[in-house]
Design an enzyme around this catalytic site. Structure first.
Site, PDB file in Angstrom:
ATOM      1  N   TYR A  45       0.803  -1.294   0.478  1.00 62.48           N
ATOM      2  CA  TYR A  45       0.001  -0.010  -0.493  1.00 62.48           C
ATOM      3  C   TYR A  45       0.479   1.435  -0.129  1.00 62.48           C
ATOM      4  CZ  TYR A  45      -3.688   3.588   1.445  1.00 62.48           C
ATOM      5  OH  TYR A  45      -4.990   4.302   1.616  1.00 62.48           O
ATOM      6  N   LYS A  74       1.537   4.277  -3.079  1.00 60.86           N
ATOM      7  CA  LYS A  74       0.732   5.924  -2.011  1.00 60.86           C
ATOM      8  C   LYS A  74       1.930   6.323  -2.599  1.00 60.86           C
ATOM      9  CE  LYS A  74      -3.085   5.593  -1.551  1.00 60.86           C
ATOM     10  NZ  LYS A  74      -4.151   5.627  -2.392  1.00 60.86           N
TER      11      LYS A  74
END
Length: 253
Positions: free
Chosen positions: A147, A151
């Site tokens: 994740y 990002k």
């Protein structure tokens, strides 16, 4: 009339943003893979335009953009790339397929939506793209490895495209919150130490407010929340070694 097209609109931050912009007079377009929740929100917003969409499907994304802008003179004022997925846990305990899906939705899906939106954004003076960034894109967070990677990619893409698309009068930026109380976070079966230590203090409506601000006061990066805002500013002037020590402390088991 201004219009906004939101991916990942059926719940959480996307739904809160749709409600806010609808209340303030914008034409709202809703995209999500969850057909039932999407239809329910569209009905709540007076029959708002909506389509079921998997953002990782490039062909379907292009069709959705064309359909939404057809009755809007081929113009799009704001694309909010909000669709995203999360899997919390130790890197080696998560399957490669799940890691790949996170990158496919959070990164490739964002790129495909943005590319499909380009001709409609270009036709609208002062158009914008707002990407769903994260505090996890500033410094890698343990148990959020893929994740965080996604990002970081959102952050780099945003910075590059903001420079590239100035020639077209298209602003590109992101909103960067820490942890937000949404179904995506609450549905996790693994709770990372950083979540327990820092807590989840932001609501989806807080991020919707940040998107509204970004739509009217464009920046490249908009950190959200007092705590993360301070850490973000500190990170601009603090050696990375100190940030690493801080991250290690808040993430320790």
């Amino acid at each position: 009339m201004n219009n906004i097209l939101i991916s990942g609109a059926a719940s959480g931050i996307g739904a809160a943003t749709a409600r806010l912009f609808h209340q303030r007079g914008w034409q709202v377009g809703l995209l999500d893979i969850n057909a039932d929740a999407l239809a329910e929100l569209a009905a709540e917003l007076g029959g708002a335009w909506h389509r079921v969409l998997d953002v990782s499907d490039a062909g379907a994304a292009a069709v959705a953009l064309a359909d939404f802008t057809e009755s809007r003179k081929g113009r799009l004022r704001l694309l909010f790339n909000c669709a995203g997925i999360l899997r919390v846990g130790r890197f080696e305990e998560i399957s490669l397929a799940e890691h790949a899906q996170i990158m496919q939705v959070n990164v490739i899906g964002m790129m495909q939506m943005t590319l499909a939106a380009f001709p409609y954004l270009r036709a609208m003076p002062g158009a914008q793209v707002i990407n769903m960034g994260s505090a996890s894109g500033v410094y890698g967070v343990p148990q959020f490895a893929s994740y965080s990677a996604s990002k970081f990619a959102v952050r780099g893409f945003t910075e590059a495209l903001e420079l590239e698309w100035q020639r077209y009068d298209i602003r590109v930026g992101d909103v960067m919150p820490p942890f937000v109380r949404t179904p995506m976070v609450s549905s996790q079966t693994s709770v990372a130490p950083i979540l327990q230590r820092l807590g989840v203090d932001l609501e989806a409506s807080d991020i919707a407010d940040a998107v509204w601000l970004q739509a009217h006061d464009a920046r490249v990066h908009r950190p959200v929340g007092r705590q993360f805002g301070l850490l973000y500013r500190l990170g601009q002037i603090t050696p990375s070694a100190l940030m690493r020590v801080l991250m290690r402390w808040v993430s320790r088991d």
